[in-house]
Design a protein around this motif. Sequence first.
Motif, short mmCIF file in Angstrom:
data_model
loop_
_atom_site.label_atom_id
_atom_site.label_comp_id
_atom_site.label_asym_id
_atom_site.label_seq_id
_atom_site.Cartn_x
_atom_site.Cartn_y
_atom_site.Cartn_z
N CYS A 269 -4.97 5.08 -4.10
CA CYS A 269 -5.42 4.06 -5.05
C CYS A 269 -4.19 3.25 -5.49
CB CYS A 269 -6.07 4.72 -6.26
SG CYS A 269 -7.57 5.63 -5.87
N TYR B 265 -4.76 7.32 2.15
CA TYR B 265 -4.55 6.02 1.51
C TYR B 265 -4.72 6.16 0.01
CZ TYR B 265 -4.40 0.87 1.82
OH TYR B 265 -4.04 -0.46 1.75
N SER C 211 -3.57 0.47 -3.94
CA SER C 211 -3.15 -0.15 -2.69
C SER C 211 -4.05 -1.32 -2.31
CB SER C 211 -3.16 0.89 -1.56
OG SER C 211 -2.20 1.90 -1.79
N SER C 212 -3.59 -2.08 -1.32
CA SER C 212 -4.23 -3.31 -0.88
C SER C 212 -5.55 -3.07 -0.16
CB SER C 212 -3.28 -4.06 0.06
OG SER C 212 -3.92 -5.13 0.72
N ILE C 213 -6.55 -3.90 -0.51
CA ILE C 213 -7.84 -3.93 0.17
C ILE C 213 -8.34 -5.36 0.20
CG2 ILE C 213 -8.59 -1.56 -0.37
CD1 ILE C 213 -10.18 -2.76 -2.73
N ALA D 154 -8.43 -1.84 4.73
CA ALA D 154 -7.20 -1.38 4.09
C ALA D 154 -6.11 -1.32 5.17
CB ALA D 154 -7.40 -0.02 3.45
N PRO D 155 -4.95 -1.94 4.93
CA PRO D 155 -4.70 -2.87 3.84
C PRO D 155 -5.54 -4.14 3.99
CG PRO D 155 -2.92 -2.97 5.43
CD PRO D 155 -3.80 -1.83 5.85
N ARG E 224 -1.31 -3.48 -6.07
CA ARG E 224 -0.90 -3.95 -4.75
C ARG E 224 0.31 -4.86 -4.78
NH1 ARG E 224 -0.25 -9.32 -3.14
NH2 ARG E 224 -0.14 -9.36 -0.88
N ASP F 284 -2.39 -8.66 4.07
CA ASP F 284 -1.23 -7.77 4.19
C ASP F 284 -1.10 -7.12 5.56
OD1 ASP F 284 -0.33 -8.14 1.51
OD2 ASP F 284 -1.91 -6.80 0.82
N THR G 30 -6.73 -4.95 -5.17
CA THR G 30 -6.30 -3.57 -5.35
C THR G 30 -7.49 -2.61 -5.46
OG1 THR G 30 -4.27 -4.25 -6.46
CG2 THR G 30 -5.00 -2.01 -6.85
N PHE H 128 0.85 -1.19 0.00
CA PHE H 128 0.00 0.00 0.00
C PHE H 128 0.89 1.24 0.00
CE2 PHE H 128 0.80 -1.26 4.33
CZ PHE H 128 1.22 -0.08 4.94
N THR H 129 0.28 2.36 -0.34
CA THR H 129 1.00 3.63 -0.35
C THR H 129 0.19 4.66 0.42
OG1 THR H 129 1.94 3.15 -2.53
CG2 THR H 129 2.01 5.44 -1.79
#
Length: 366
Positions: free
Chosen positions: A127, A125, A129-131, A176-177, A256, A181, A141, A113-114
Amino acid sequence: MASAREAASSIARWAINNNLLGALHANMDSQYLDPVAAATFSQEALDILRHRSVSSIVFNEVTATVYVYTDKKVTVKETEMLPKVVLGCSVAYPQGPVDEIGGPVENAQGSAFTMANGPTNTGVYCCGSSISPGNEASAGTLGALVRKSDGSIYGLTNNHVTGGCNHSAIDLPILAPGVFDVAARTIIPFTIGFHSEVLPFVTGTAGNVSINDNTDAALFKISDASWVTSRQGHQYDTPANAVAPAVGMKVQKVGRTTGHTTGTIVGQQLRPIRVQAQSQRNRFQAIITMPNVYVVHGDYRPFSDSGDSGSLVVTNDDSGTNYAVGIIMSGGPDSTAPGGKKTSILPIAPILKGFNVTLVSGHNVT
């Protein structure tokens, strides 16, 4: 010389006539195949492709090439006995079995994630990134933020990422994440939103069910718009507008698993492809027939990997403006692709229209 689509259609008609590919119900193939005569392959070629099993046919108008994908690898010696040209177009025989969606997730190749600085210097958070659903040890993602006509903001991803392949409960928390993760000494997972709706796909054989509207997309309502940004990682903002995918188009994405990658749309699937879909949490497994699929190769490594599902695919025009093109649905083996893997994407415009939403750009971007 014929078009690559005509050459692909000619090969497909031959494959269907010889039971190498299944015919669609009630002349549905007329929606996908050009009105050309079936190609003529030798008995040797028929025996080889029957043994290697044809999985799909992809065409590329830019290079005038048809790709006949097979489940098992065609040997060099066998390739010498297969047609190299049909209706003036080149023909290649890469190995590339049926795609899979919702399978096991790979470890992220960097951060999953970023976080970026928001307008108030608080972390937001990104876009790309991990979900995941809050009740499933998975990860996909967050492709983009989208807006409904009432101004409310939603997260866009795949049905198989947060929609549970049509089975997620409405208002199910999305984390999120993603649960897969969650780790020590990193951000505390939070409820980024709540499952809202899917564009449902149907299982079954064409004729029994209508496959024409099958896609793979889901929305979840964002809990607090101040927690998220429309930025795609640290790379670029989500574009405000979309264009249709086109073969030869240069594309990029943030996901992700593999982060920021670049690639090229190398072909379009001639006919709807059969993909294996599963949701372990919901004990769902089925074959989905998916139309309107495009194939992407990475520039020097795979464009995506497991866990990148839902990523927004973006292109850049000559003026430097970015446009959304599609979302990643799946991937699979491809003996002609860098890293040996291809990516399958779905056009974004029909998904936005299906949900009656617009892309969010410039949200919490500093």
